[in-house]
Design a protein around this motif. Structure first.
Motif, PDB file in Angstrom:
ATOM      1  N   MET A   1       0.817  -1.569   0.031  1.00  0.00           N
ATOM      2  CA  MET A   1      -0.266   0.081   0.139  1.00  0.00           C
ATOM      3  C   MET A   1       0.809   1.225  -0.041  1.00  0.00           C
ATOM      4  O   MET A   1       2.130   1.553   0.755  1.00  0.00           O
ATOM      5  N   MET A   2       0.666   2.050  -0.574  1.00  0.00           N
ATOM      6  CA  MET A   2       1.402   3.447  -0.500  1.00  0.00           C
ATOM      7  C   MET A   2       0.698   4.226   0.139  1.00  0.00           C
ATOM      8  O   MET A   2      -0.439   4.452   0.874  1.00  0.00           O
ATOM      9  N   MET A   3       1.822   5.547   0.805  1.00  0.00           N
ATOM     10  CA  MET A   3       0.935   6.375   1.219  1.00  0.00           C
ATOM     11  C   MET A   3       1.153   7.802   0.907  1.00  0.00           C
ATOM     12  O   MET A   3       2.167   8.532   0.013  1.00  0.00           O
ATOM     13  N   ASP A   4       0.081   8.197   0.568  1.00  0.00           N
ATOM     14  CA  ASP A   4      -0.403   9.222  -0.118  1.00  0.00           C
ATOM     15  C   ASP A   4      -0.195  10.442   0.409  1.00  0.00           C
ATOM     16  O   ASP A   4      -0.127  10.310   1.877  1.00  0.00           O
ATOM     17  N   ALA A   5      -0.883  11.695  -0.699  1.00  0.00           N
ATOM     18  CA  ALA A   5      -0.416  12.610   1.085  1.00  0.00           C
ATOM     19  C   ALA A   5      -2.053  12.879   1.648  1.00  0.00           C
ATOM     20  O   ALA A   5      -1.208  13.446   3.426  1.00  0.00           O
ATOM     21  N   GLY A  65      -3.636   3.560  14.126  1.00  0.00           N
ATOM     22  CA  GLY A  65      -3.378   1.904  13.057  1.00  0.00           C
ATOM     23  C   GLY A  65      -2.067   1.922  12.966  1.00  0.00           C
ATOM     24  O   GLY A  65      -1.680   0.649  12.995  1.00  0.00           O
ATOM     25  N   PHE A  66      -1.169   2.394  13.940  1.00  0.00           N
ATOM     26  CA  PHE A  66       0.525   2.102  13.703  1.00  0.00           C
ATOM     27  C   PHE A  66       0.754   1.365  14.732  1.00  0.00           C
ATOM     28  O   PHE A  66       0.385   1.648  15.499  1.00  0.00           O
ATOM     29  N   SER A  75      17.500   4.582  17.976  1.00  0.00           N
ATOM     30  CA  SER A  75      17.863   4.715  16.639  1.00  0.00           C
ATOM     31  C   SER A  75      16.686   4.917  15.299  1.00  0.00           C
ATOM     32  O   SER A  75      15.133   5.887  15.976  1.00  0.00           O
ATOM     33  N   CYS A  76      16.902   4.284  14.457  1.00  0.00           N
ATOM     34  CA  CYS A  76      15.461   4.255  13.379  1.00  0.00           C
ATOM     35  C   CYS A  76      14.747   3.513  13.506  1.00  0.00           C
ATOM     36  O   CYS A  76      15.095   2.262  13.891  1.00  0.00           O
ATOM     37  N   PHE A  77      13.734   3.961  13.729  1.00  0.00           N
ATOM     38  CA  PHE A  77      12.589   2.300  13.864  1.00  0.00           C
ATOM     39  C   PHE A  77      11.581   3.004  12.698  1.00  0.00           C
ATOM     40  O   PHE A  77      10.962   3.591  12.318  1.00  0.00           O
ATOM     41  N   VAL A  78      10.349   1.861  12.380  1.00  0.00           N
ATOM     42  CA  VAL A  78       9.008   1.901  11.525  1.00  0.00           C
ATOM     43  C   VAL A  78       8.156   1.405  12.058  1.00  0.00           C
ATOM     44  O   VAL A  78       8.179   0.166  12.208  1.00  0.00           O
ATOM     45  N   LEU A  79       7.160   1.898  11.629  1.00  0.00           N
ATOM     46  CA  LEU A  79       5.414   2.056  12.072  1.00  0.00           C
ATOM     47  C   LEU A  79       4.854   1.829  10.969  1.00  0.00           C
ATOM     48  O   LEU A  79       5.385   1.980   9.283  1.00  0.00           O
ATOM     49  N   ARG A  80       3.583   0.728  10.951  1.00  0.00           N
ATOM     50  CA  ARG A  80       3.472  -0.020  10.016  1.00  0.00           C
ATOM     51  C   ARG A  80       1.925   0.019  10.527  1.00  0.00           C
ATOM     52  O   ARG A  80       1.550  -0.391  11.695  1.00  0.00           O
ATOM     53  N   ASP A  81       1.081   0.009   9.430  1.00  0.00           N
ATOM     54  CA  ASP A  81      -0.449  -0.073   9.503  1.00  0.00           C
ATOM     55  C   ASP A  81      -0.890  -0.860   8.978  1.00  0.00           C
ATOM     56  O   ASP A  81      -0.585  -1.752   8.229  1.00  0.00           O
ATOM     57  N   GLN A  82      -2.505  -1.525   9.102  1.00  0.00           N
ATOM     58  CA  GLN A  82      -2.717  -2.770   8.372  1.00  0.00           C
ATOM     59  C   GLN A  82      -3.140  -3.057   7.032  1.00  0.00           C
ATOM     60  O   GLN A  82      -2.995  -3.737   6.683  1.00  0.00           O
ATOM     61  N   GLU A  83      -2.535  -1.863   6.840  1.00  0.00           N
ATOM     62  CA  GLU A  83      -2.751  -1.072   5.011  1.00  0.00           C
ATOM     63  C   GLU A  83      -1.752  -1.905   4.776  1.00  0.00           C
ATOM     64  O   GLU A  83      -1.962  -1.324   3.287  1.00  0.00           O
TER      65      GLU A  83
END
Length: 173
Positions: A1-5, A65-66, A75-83
């Motif tokens: 899924m893309m991250m739109d504006a 929802g992330f 440090s660097c960390f990444v969050l993701r949602d169900q989409e």
């Protein structure tokens, strides 16, 4: 899924609503915000926050929802949602001169210069804080750039007149 504006803006506004200082970082949305328009699809949004606000950032984004899927809050960390939308966070410690020291996963420290935090861009016509064009150019160095990176740098050069490094230009011929 893309991250739109609209998603990127919702993430930023969600953080700001919880008093988290946030800047669009050295990624595609940071460039597009400076340009004032989306130039290509983005799989994530790259953000810079203060390391002492990293936990507050996680809590704010959890409300959208992330959840953290990789990395460390120091440090660097990444969050993701169900989409499948991703938020890539670079926490910094500001020194007395306003430079942001970012400890990378390998333990090395990358310094975001104080002047770079003065950028303002816009997403969907709304102002957002971001790295300056000069900051983007410097951050896009020291690694093998792909054509997408070179197009981003060319657009910043064309719009703002920032000087590009030789490796940021498309090869001639």
């Amino acid at each position: 899924m893309m991250m739109d504006a609209s998603n990127a803006l919702a993430v930023i506004r969600g953080l700001e609503a919880q008093s988290v200082q946030v800047w669009l970082g050295d990624g595609g949305w940071g460039v597009d915000a400076l340009l004032g328009q989306q130039t290509r699809p983005h799989k994530d949004v790259d953000l810079i926050v203060r390391v002492d606000q990293a936990e507050a950032a996680v809590q704010a984004l959890r409300g959208l929802g992330f959840s953290v899927v990789e990395g460390r809050l120091s440090s660097c960390f990444v969050l993701r949602d169900q989409e499948g939308r991703s938020v890539d966070v670079h926490p910094v410690v500001f020194d007395g001169e306003g430079n942001g020291d970012y400890t990378m996963e390998n333990g090395e420290v990358w310094v975001y210069e104080a002047a770079w935090f003065g950028g303002t861009g816009n997403l969907q016509g709304e102002p957002v804080r971001c790295l300056t064009a000069q900051g983007q150019v410097v951050c896009h160095s020291g690694y093998e750039l792909d054509d997408e990176d070179r197009r981003d740098m060319a657009a910043l050069h064309e719009r703002f007149g920032v000087e590009l490094l030789p490796e940021q230009r498309f090869p001639l011929g």
